[in-house]
Design an enzyme around this catalytic site. Structure first.
Site, PDB file in Angstrom:
ATOM      1  N   LYS A  18       4.416   8.085   9.915  1.00 21.04           N
ATOM      2  CA  LYS A  18       3.503   9.059   9.553  1.00 21.04           C
ATOM      3  C   LYS A  18       2.256   9.039   9.223  1.00 21.04           C
ATOM      4  O   LYS A  18       1.559   7.814   9.271  1.00 21.04           O
ATOM      5  CB  LYS A  18       4.513   9.061   7.850  1.00 21.04           C
ATOM      6  CG  LYS A  18       4.023  10.323   7.208  1.00 21.04           C
ATOM      7  CD  LYS A  18       4.898  10.990   7.615  1.00 21.04           C
ATOM      8  CE  LYS A  18       5.298  12.512   6.464  1.00 21.04           C
ATOM      9  NZ  LYS A  18       5.702  13.532   7.331  1.00 21.04           N
ATOM     10  N   THR A  64      10.121   9.401   6.737  1.00 25.95           N
ATOM     11  CA  THR A  64       8.558   9.251   6.935  1.00 25.95           C
ATOM     12  C   THR A  64       8.101  10.315   5.550  1.00 25.95           C
ATOM     13  O   THR A  64       6.712   9.908   5.514  1.00 25.95           O
ATOM     14  CB  THR A  64       8.211  10.202   8.235  1.00 25.95           C
ATOM     15  OG1 THR A  64       8.356  11.101   7.897  1.00 25.95           O
ATOM     16  CG2 THR A  64       8.911   9.264   9.410  1.00 25.95           C
ATOM     17  N   HIS A 267     -27.891  12.552  26.854  1.00 31.02           N
ATOM     18  CA  HIS A 267     -29.072  12.939  27.945  1.00 31.02           C
ATOM     19  C   HIS A 267     -29.999  13.844  26.945  1.00 31.02           C
ATOM     20  O   HIS A 267     -29.404  14.991  26.946  1.00 31.02           O
ATOM     21  CB  HIS A 267     -28.315  13.113  29.517  1.00 31.02           C
ATOM     22  CG  HIS A 267     -27.294  12.389  30.075  1.00 31.02           C
ATOM     23  ND1 HIS A 267     -28.035  11.453  30.845  1.00 31.02           N
ATOM     24  CD2 HIS A 267     -26.330  13.023  30.586  1.00 31.02           C
ATOM     25  CE1 HIS A 267     -27.326  10.645  31.090  1.00 31.02           C
ATOM     26  NE2 HIS A 267     -26.258  11.771  30.678  1.00 31.02           N
TER      27      HIS A 267
END
EC number: 1.7.3.3
Length: 309
Positions: A18, A64, A267
């Site tokens: 799950k 689950t 950057h």
């Protein structure tokens, strides 16, 4: 951990679980102070339930939905404040001990960074604000009691406005980047570190040990990146800084066996703008264009010689 089987002439591996189970737990002290954690939990079970794949027989499956319910039930049972690592181990240990067919469990947790607020110089009893970087952990537990415990940080954003450079790299016909000994450096650190504890029976018993360790590792990583408050420390490359951060972590914490770091080079491009009449903006280490697309990606891992990793 998955066991490969031969079924009907094929190699077969399976697991089920799950994901994204969200749970928040509040603890209240007698003095009126509240504590909160919010976790996103993922569960993976390794079990002997091959019949559910081959035929209409679900008798060996842990549903689950049951896994999801277990997260809330175990959170309710935790009367004392505990770390994400402790809760992950608790859940994984439950699954391998409670269900005969389950041979191993992986529980991973991402903790949302709720931080206590300060009002008029005093910590608020029950007020919290959302921070930035996230605390992660993964516990792998087998029925035998063996353990693999990993913790980490996601989204630790750090920046230095000076004390960074990059020179003497490979140059060819595709290279446009100039050498520089003066630049801004910024990154968003993703770190993982694996503890040397190999069984459930060797874990530290100190309450909130792993929460404290998380804060300490985060400080070591940041302090190594920045250097001393007066003057800082020069970084000749993100690669070198990454290595020093990983080495400092292993040197500082003997119960950490392995460190992995990912440092994207975010950057800040110097801004120079001109027209036919001359400069509109002349760069003098002051005006930049921030961008993270595209960005450099630097990653490496460091482990002790005796480590099995």
């Amino acid at each position: 951990m998955a066991q490969q089987e031969v079924v009907e002439g094929f190699k077969f591996e399976q697991r089920h679980g799950k994901e994204r189970v969200r749970v928040a737990r509040v603890w209240k002290t007698r003095q009126g102070q509240h504590f909160i954690v919010e976790w996103r939990v993922g569960i993976t079970l390794f079990s002997d339930c091959v019949n559910s794949y081959l035929r209409d027989d679900n008798s060996d499956i842990v549903a689950t939905d049951t896994m999801k319910n277990t997260v809330y039930a175990k959170a309710k049972e935790c009367s004392d404040i505990l770390s994400a690592e402790e809760f992950a181990i608790l859940l994984a240990k439950h699954f391998v001990s409670f269900y005969q067919k389950v041979t191993g469990a992986i529980v991973n947790i991402v903790e949302k960074p709720w931080e206590r607020v300060t009002v008029d110089g005093q910590p608020h009893e029950h007020g919290f604000k959302l921070g930035s970087e996230k605390h992660t952990t993964e516990a792998i537990v087998q029925k035998s009691g063996s353990l693999q415990l990993t913790s980490g940080i996601e989204g630790l954003s750090v920046l230095k406005t000076t004390q960074s450079g990059f020179v003497n790299f490979i140059r060819d016909k595709y290279t446009a980047l100039p050498d520089t000994r003066e630049r801004m450096v910024a990154t968003e650190v993703t770190a993982l570190w694996r503890y040397s504890y190999e069984s459930l029976y060797s874990l530290p018993q100190k309450p909130l040990y792993f929460t404290e360790k998380y804060q300490e590792v985060k400080k070591v990583l940041a302090d190594t990146f920045f250097g001393p408050p007066k003057g800082g420390v020069y970084s000749p490359s993100v690669q070198n800084t990454l290595y020093l951060m990983a080495k400092a972590t292993l040197n500082r914490f003997p119960d950490i066996a392995y460190v992995s770091l990912k440092l994207p080079n975010l950057h800040f491009i110097p801004v120079n703008i001109s027209n036919q009449d001359g400069p509109i903006v002349k760069f003098e280490d002051d005006v930049y264009l921030p961008t993270d697309e595209p960005h450099g990606s630097i990653q490496a891992s460091l482990s002790r010689l005796w480590s099995k990793l």
